[in-house]
Design a protein around this motif. Structure first.
Motif, short mmCIF file in Angstrom:
data_model
loop_
_atom_site.label_atom_id
_atom_site.label_comp_id
_atom_site.label_asym_id
_atom_site.label_seq_id
_atom_site.Cartn_x
_atom_site.Cartn_y
_atom_site.Cartn_z
N LEU A 171 -4.88 -0.16 1.95
CA LEU A 171 -4.56 0.89 0.98
C LEU A 171 -5.38 2.14 1.25
O LEU A 171 -4.86 3.26 1.19
CB LEU A 171 -4.84 0.38 -0.44
CG LEU A 171 -4.68 1.40 -1.57
CD1 LEU A 171 -3.21 1.79 -1.74
CD2 LEU A 171 -5.24 0.85 -2.88
N ILE B 99 2.40 1.90 -3.47
CA ILE B 99 1.42 2.38 -4.44
C ILE B 99 1.11 3.86 -4.21
O ILE B 99 1.14 4.68 -5.15
CB ILE B 99 0.13 1.54 -4.37
CG1 ILE B 99 0.40 0.12 -4.90
CG2 ILE B 99 -1.00 2.20 -5.16
CD1 ILE B 99 -0.74 -0.85 -4.65
N VAL B 100 0.85 4.22 -2.96
CA VAL B 100 0.50 5.62 -2.67
C VAL B 100 1.69 6.53 -2.89
O VAL B 100 1.56 7.63 -3.46
CB VAL B 100 -0.04 5.74 -1.24
CG1 VAL B 100 -0.31 7.20 -0.88
CG2 VAL B 100 -1.33 4.93 -1.09
N ALA C 188 0.83 -1.21 0.00
CA ALA C 188 0.00 0.00 0.00
C ALA C 188 0.87 1.26 0.00
O ALA C 188 0.59 2.23 -0.73
CB ALA C 188 -0.93 -0.01 1.22
N ARG D 181 -9.71 -2.09 -6.48
CA ARG D 181 -10.36 -1.64 -5.25
C ARG D 181 -11.47 -2.62 -4.87
O ARG D 181 -12.57 -2.25 -4.48
CB ARG D 181 -10.88 -0.21 -5.36
CG ARG D 181 -9.82 0.81 -5.75
CD ARG D 181 -10.28 2.24 -5.54
NE ARG D 181 -10.28 2.58 -4.12
CZ ARG D 181 -9.19 2.96 -3.43
NH1 ARG D 181 -8.01 3.04 -4.04
NH2 ARG D 181 -9.28 3.25 -2.15
N MET E 152 -6.09 -4.44 -5.02
CA MET E 152 -5.90 -3.01 -4.83
C MET E 152 -6.13 -2.25 -6.12
O MET E 152 -6.69 -1.15 -6.11
CB MET E 152 -4.50 -2.74 -4.28
CG MET E 152 -4.30 -3.17 -2.84
SD MET E 152 -2.67 -2.69 -2.19
CE MET E 152 -2.74 -3.38 -0.52
N GLU F 137 -3.91 5.82 2.07
CA GLU F 137 -4.35 6.98 1.29
C GLU F 137 -4.88 8.08 2.19
O GLU F 137 -4.55 9.26 2.00
CB GLU F 137 -5.42 6.55 0.28
CG GLU F 137 -4.91 5.68 -0.85
CD GLU F 137 -6.02 5.11 -1.68
OE1 GLU F 137 -5.76 4.81 -2.87
OE2 GLU F 137 -7.15 4.93 -1.17
N ARG G 251 -0.92 4.90 -11.46
CA ARG G 251 -1.19 3.84 -10.49
C ARG G 251 -1.26 2.46 -11.17
O ARG G 251 -0.67 1.49 -10.69
CB ARG G 251 -2.49 4.11 -9.75
CG ARG G 251 -2.94 2.92 -8.88
CD ARG G 251 -4.21 3.22 -8.14
NE ARG G 251 -3.95 4.21 -7.10
CZ ARG G 251 -4.54 4.20 -5.91
NH1 ARG G 251 -5.40 3.26 -5.61
NH2 ARG G 251 -4.28 5.14 -5.04
#
Length: 294
Positions: A285, A191-192, A188, A228, A225, A289, A201
């Motif tokens: 995630l 990715i962020v 996570a 989602r 992810m 975020e 992304r």
């Protein structure tokens, strides 16, 4: 033929898959779940729905237990109307729940005192693995009882490892699950971080999933992810938090520093407090975020 009658407590994603697999493999399975609708959804050839935990355990050769927490195991095995009192002498009680090693040992002692045999039969895999008979079992308890359950394992598992005394299966499961928790956190964060720094992304997730840094589990959860896809909880976020708490508790006893696990636990705790506990653990995630202002 000595292990044909099975009682089954707990029909979550894993339990329902295993119960269905056993019925398809020729076993007769009596199932109980606190939410009765989940049990009724499985009713059919080879599967009957029990009214109580005691009913599920009556006249069976082995009782399989797949529950969320030690408190629920305590209630359904030893509580009022619990399974243990109805089980025939010498029944094998194989607990596949993720509980602390101390709890596994305590349950085993109480099962033995009641005249039965216990195994902490912890599993690795997801709901699809359960349906396909591709689970990995990590077991603590008597080797003879593991051998006696081999017909059941032949249907459910692609690997069975006997690790030693009671509690060893639970210890291995906690160790494995802390790896998953830390990997979910790092995935996570990657990715962020990448997205906030201007990367696309979708491209980033594809690169992570295809890289040498990615485990099969990380690749699977990277897909969740990307989509989602958090509502279909393959492994609930709240249960992941619980498992990291189990690891941290024993780590204090053994003097093992766990800074990465501690950090993951803190984020999971924040995620549970934000109402994400019933979502899949990939929903961490969303918490990363939120903390990043995304």
């Amino acid at each position: 033929m000595g292990m044909q009658r099975i009682g089954f407590l707990g029909l979550g994603a894993m339990g329902s898959g295993m119960a269905s697999r056993l019925a398809a493999g020729g076993f007769t399975v009596s199932v109980y779940n606190r939410t009765r609708a989940k049990a009724e959804a499985l009713a059919g050839p080879g599967i009957t729905v029990a009214e109580t935990p005691a009913d599920a355990a009556r006249d069976v050769d082995v009782l399989l237990v797949s529950l969320a927490t030690a408190d629920v195991v305590e209630d359904l095995l030893f509580g009022t109307g619990g399974a243990l009192a109805a089980a025939a002498p010498g029944t094998i009680i194989a607990d596949m729940s993720t509980v602390s090693p101390d709890a596994a040992r305590a349950f085993a002692d109480r099962v033995a005192a009641a005249g039965h045999r216990a195994l902490d039969s912890c599993v690795l895999g997801n709901a699809q693995h359960a349906k396909d008979g591709e689970l990995r079992f990590m077991i603590g308890g008597d080797a003879a009882d593991v051998t006696a359950l081999q017909p059941v394992f032949d249907v459910l598992a692609k690997e069975v490892v006997h690790l030693g005394d009671h509690g060893k299966g639970a210890t291995a499961k906690v160790a494995m699950n802390l790896l998953m928790g830390v990997q979910m956190q790092s995935l996570a964060e990657a990715i962020v971080f990448g997205e906030q720094a201007g990367l696309d992304r979708g491209q980033l997730i594809k690169m992570i999933a295809a890289s040498g840094y990615s485990s099969p589990m990380m690749k699977f959860k990277a897909g969740a992810m990307a989509r989602r896809d958090f509502e279909r909880a393959d492994f609930k976020l709240a249960l992941m938090r619980k498992d990291l708490m189990l690891a941290l508790s024993d780590a204090q006893r053994y003097g093992v520093p766990m800074p990465a696990t501690s950090a993951s636990y803190e984020v999971l705790t924040a995620a549970v407090n934000a109402g994400l506990g019933d979502l899949d653990c990939a929903a961490v995630l969303s918490e990363v975020e939120r903390q990043s202002g995304v």
